[in-house]
Each structure stands twice: as structure tokens, then as C-alpha cells.
Design a protein around this motif. Structure first.
Motif, PDB file in Angstrom:
ATOM      1  N   ARG A  25       0.564  -1.406   0.183  1.00 51.56           N
ATOM      2  CA  ARG A  25      -0.145   0.032   0.214  1.00 51.56           C
ATOM      3  C   ARG A  25       0.831   0.591  -0.532  1.00 51.56           C
ATOM      4  NH1 ARG A  25      -0.486   1.997   5.309  1.00 51.56           N
ATOM      5  NH2 ARG A  25       0.455   0.588   6.425  1.00 51.56           N
ATOM      6  N   ARG A  26       2.469   1.110  -0.015  1.00 48.34           N
ATOM      7  CA  ARG A  26       3.162   2.247   0.305  1.00 48.34           C
ATOM      8  C   ARG A  26       3.713   1.773  -1.449  1.00 48.34           C
ATOM      9  NH1 ARG A  26       4.728   4.045   5.950  1.00 48.34           N
ATOM     10  NH2 ARG A  26       3.890   3.226   6.738  1.00 48.34           N
ATOM     11  N   ASP A  38       1.612   6.573   2.658  1.00 51.25           N
ATOM     12  CA  ASP A  38       1.949   6.513   2.227  1.00 51.25           C
ATOM     13  C   ASP A  38       3.647   5.937   1.607  1.00 51.25           C
ATOM     14  OD1 ASP A  38       0.799   4.988  -0.516  1.00 51.25           O
ATOM     15  OD2 ASP A  38       1.507   7.332  -1.551  1.00 51.25           O
ATOM     16  N   VAL A  39       3.561   6.450   2.459  1.00 50.43           N
ATOM     17  CA  VAL A  39       5.088   7.055   2.310  1.00 50.43           C
ATOM     18  C   VAL A  39       6.432   5.950   2.897  1.00 50.43           C
ATOM     19  CG1 VAL A  39       7.753   7.941   2.838  1.00 50.43           C
ATOM     20  CG2 VAL A  39       5.699   9.181   2.982  1.00 50.43           C
ATOM     21  N   PHE A  40       6.650   5.268   1.779  1.00 52.88           N
ATOM     22  CA  PHE A  40       7.594   3.795   2.074  1.00 52.88           C
ATOM     23  C   PHE A  40       9.351   4.415   2.092  1.00 52.88           C
ATOM     24  CE2 PHE A  40       7.913   3.667  -2.273  1.00 52.88           C
ATOM     25  CZ  PHE A  40       9.476   2.674  -2.217  1.00 52.88           C
ATOM     26  N   LEU A  41       9.803   5.028   1.231  1.00 54.00           N
ATOM     27  CA  LEU A  41      11.324   5.327   1.963  1.00 54.00           C
ATOM     28  C   LEU A  41      11.523   7.090   1.869  1.00 54.00           C
ATOM     29  CD1 LEU A  41      14.527   4.075   1.642  1.00 54.00           C
ATOM     30  CD2 LEU A  41      13.526   4.384  -0.773  1.00 54.00           C
ATOM     31  N   VAL A  42      11.988   7.607   2.895  1.00 53.76           N
ATOM     32  CA  VAL A  42      12.811   8.635   2.906  1.00 53.76           C
ATOM     33  C   VAL A  42      14.162   8.621   2.591  1.00 53.76           C
ATOM     34  CG1 VAL A  42      13.252  10.857   4.535  1.00 53.76           C
ATOM     35  CG2 VAL A  42      11.265   8.962   4.340  1.00 53.76           C
ATOM     36  N   SER A  43      14.982   9.280   1.746  1.00 48.94           N
ATOM     37  CA  SER A  43      16.609   9.324   2.040  1.00 48.94           C
ATOM     38  C   SER A  43      16.932  11.220   2.338  1.00 48.94           C
ATOM     39  CB  SER A  43      17.150   9.062   0.665  1.00 48.94           C
ATOM     40  OG  SER A  43      18.293   8.940   0.385  1.00 48.94           O
TER      41      SER A  43
END
Length: 380
Positions: free
Chosen positions: A91-92, A143-148
Motif C-alpha cells: 500500500r506504500r 503512503d511513504v515507504f522510503l525517505v532519503s
């Protein structure tokens, strides 16, 4: 002899690194993956010893460290490897990156947004290059799965508040990746070791050799990383290919140096030289200004200076062969547009074109710093 003030592009190898690597160019030449004879066992022992040194440097376990060819590959592996639909939470589908990330992070994220059904958004930064935490909190949805977000910026030396960024990400169940390529020469990595789920390193940014890097992947995520390179299943099946034995030894030696008291002393000495250099240039010269955060709050070797009314490229040309520095990231050499990092912190195109990144490191001396400042003043 040229005075080298471009350590954020690449650092000269530390003497201890050169000494550690030397025997592995000839005497100890085994394949670390040859498991049926003593030469291979010795090579494997050397690579695993280096892996342990890198792990100790980061404050993680050895089996969570994957050797790569550098931070560019590590960043690609982290972002692309987690972005295929089978590996991310179904879902992300959203990735967030800071607006001042290195090109390899921005381009990797752009690639997955174009090819893997992901949405990509850039987190704005303030005038000092710090991520806007309020905006990040608003952007962090389920909805966010990855932050860099890189710990230390490669152009202006900004050191991010990774603790606050990590807390926001974990509160929303998002994975945090951080590019640590510039961090080893700037901070004690153990202060940040438990804040990110994935971390990228580059050997030649902290006194190690070119051509080697590492990706820390938390144990919980290792089974979710899709390899970019397939083959013999080396590096826990995440990164196939024969390891470069001398280079692995080199990055291990560099990590060992920076983990020690000598590393702390080196960072302090470089900061003193950088402060002397900036003071020599800016004293009684209102047209020379510092871009980004205060000297006390950035990479100890970084001095991104703006020479108002001048063209940075012309200054650098006139300084040859006395002083080596750059107008921005080495990977962007030849690009005529002004630095996007400087644009993101609010500089005009004219101001960005008047700016030079000077980056000092372990090989510099007080005499060099004073001579470089004198040469720059003479050119101006």
C-alpha cells in the motif's frame, strides 16, 4: 606544488591505508570466495576483518555490511533494491528525498518513480540547507515507504538533524536511508549509528581507496533488498561479484583510523585550518561571504564561499596550478548550470556562479592554507 583543497571530491589515501593495502597487491592475492584452499581462506579472513572494522565504525553488526564499488552503487542499491512492488509494502508507493541530495540519490529516485509505479517528492530545505522538519512531517503519510536524506551535504557541508528526521520516519513506519559519504571526515558516526535503516559509505571520501564503498542494511531489511547485480551470490546474495581484496582492506583501515582518537584529532585539526582559511579571506572583505550554515555547524573541512561580483570558474582557472578547488560536486563537472544545491538554499543564479567549494582535509597544513588564501586574494 598544487595546494589541494578539494577533499570533498576525493581525499588522498591515509598513510595507514596505503600500508595496510600494500601486501594485498602482490603477496596475498587470493580470491576471498575460494573456499577450498588456504590462500582463499586468508583472503576471506582479510575481507571479513575489514568488514568488521566498517561495522564497528558504524556501530552495527558485520553481517549487515555489504561491500559495493562506492556510494553511488550503494545509494542505487538502497533505493532501487527496495522499490520494486514485491519488496515494498503493497500500500506504500511514495519516496521522499531532500532537495539537496547527491545526484545519484536524486537520479535513482527519479528512475524508480518512472519505472516502478512510485511517487517521488522532494523535501524543501531552509537557507542553511537543513531539511524543513515541519514540511517533512506534513509529507510523511502512510503512503511513504522510503525517505532519503544525507547526513552531511557534499557542497555546503550542512549536517542534518538526523535524530529528528529518524523519529518522524519511524513514527510513520517509513524506512530511512542516509548517504553518509561525506560524514566520516565530519562527525563521529557512532552518534548516528541507530538512526537510519540503511547507510551508504564511499572509501575515497575519508582517506580510503577509490572503487570501494559499503551499504549498511539493517537485518530486518536484508531479505527485502532486490540485487542490482546478479551472479555468484556473493555478499549474502545482495551484490554478486568477486570482492576487490586490496580495496576492502583499504576501506577497513580508513574506518579503523576514523574510529580511533586519531580520527577525532584529525577532524579538530582540519576545522582549525578551515577557520583560519576563511578568516584570512573574509577579514575586511565584505564581498566574500559564506554560503550555508555557520562554520561551527558544518563539515569541519567545508568552506563554500561566494565572491560577489566575480565568476567562480574564472577565479579557479586563474588559480591554476596553485590551488585546486571546485564550484560544486565532482559528478557535476562540465555542467554549465549553477549548483542546484545553492539554488535550493535561496541563492540567485548569479550568486551561485560566484561560489566556490573549498574543502580541506587531513593532508593540508597551516602553511598551505595561508599560501592558498594569499593566492586567492592576489587573483581577486
Amino acid at each position: 606544488m598544487t595546494i589541494y583543497l578539494d577533499h570533498q571530491a576525493s581525499t588522498p589515501s591515509l598513510p595507514s591505508v596505503r600500508d595496510a593495502m600494500q601486501p594485498f597487491w602482490a603477496e596475498f592475492h587470493g580470491n576471498p570466495h575460494s573456499s577450498e584452499h588456504s590462500i582463499g581462506w586468508s583472503a576471506n579472513k582479510a575481507t571479513e576483518s575489514s568488514r568488521a572494522k566498517v561495522a564497528n565504525f558504524l556501530g552495527v553488526d558485520s553481517d549487515e555490511v555489504i561491500f559495493t564499488s562506492g556510494a553511488t552503487e550503494a545509494n542505487n542499491l538502497a533505493i532501487k533494491g527496495l522499490s520494486i512492488p514485491e519488496q515494498r509494502d503493497g500500500r506504500r508507493k511514495t519516496i521522499l528525498v531532500s532537495a539537496t541530495e547527491h545526484k545519484c540519490v536524486l537520479e535513482s529516485a527519479a528512475y524508480v518513480s518512472q519505472t516502478m509505479g512510485c511517487e517521488l517528492y522532494e523535501i524543501p530545505v531552509d537557507g542553511n540547507g537543513h531539511v524543513d522538519l515541519d514540511r517533512l512531517q506534513d509529507m510523511l503519510t502512510e503512503d511513504v515507504f522510503l525517505v532519503s536524506v544525507a547526513l552531511v551535504n557534499n557542497e555546503i557541508g550542512t549536517i542534518q538533524d538526523l535524530a529528528s528526521i529518524s523519529k518522524l520516519c519511524r513514527n510513520m513506519g517509513a524506512i530511512l536511508h542516509s548517504d553518509f559519504a561525506q560524514a566520516p571526515s565530519a562527525v563521529d558516526l557512532l552518534d548516528y549509528s541507530d538512526l537510519a535503516d540503511m547507510v551508504s559509505l564511499s572509501g575515497h571520501k575519508f582517506g580510503g581507496p577509490m572503487g570501494i564503498g559499503a551499504l549498511y542494511v539493517s537485518r530486518e531489511l536484508k531479505t527485502r533488498i532486490e540485487p542490482l547485480i546478479h551472479g555468484g551470490g556473493q555478499e549474502s546474495g545482495i551484490r554478486s561479484g568477486t570482492l576487490a581484496l586490496p580495496l576492502c582492506v583499504g576501506i577497513g583501515a580508513a574506518a579503523e583510523f576514523h574510529s580511533s582518537k586519531l580520527g577525532t584529532i584529525s577532524r579538530q585539526r582540519v576545522a582549525e585550518l578551515r577557520n583560519l582559511f576563511v578568516n584570512e579571506l573574509t577579514s575586511n572583505r565584505d564581498y566574500i561571504k559564506l554560503n550555508g550554515d555557520a562554520l561551527t555547524s558544518r563539515h569541519p573541512g567545508n568552506a563554500n564561499l561566494r565572491f560577489e561580483g566575480h565568476n567562480a570558474g574564472e577565479i579557479l582557472q586563474r588559480l591554476q596550478p596553485i590551488v585546486s578547488a571546485s564550484t560544486g560536486s565532482a559528478c557535476s563537472s562540465g555542467i554549465s548550470e549553477p549548483s542546484y544545491v545553492l539554488s535550493e538554499i535561496g541563492l540567485t543564479s548569479e550568486e551561485a556562479r560566484a561560489s566556490i567549494r573549498f574543502s580541506l582535509g587531513h593532508s593540508n597544513t597551516k602553511d598551505e592554507v595561508l599560501e592558498a588564501a594569499e593566492a586567492i586574494i592576489a587573483v581577486l
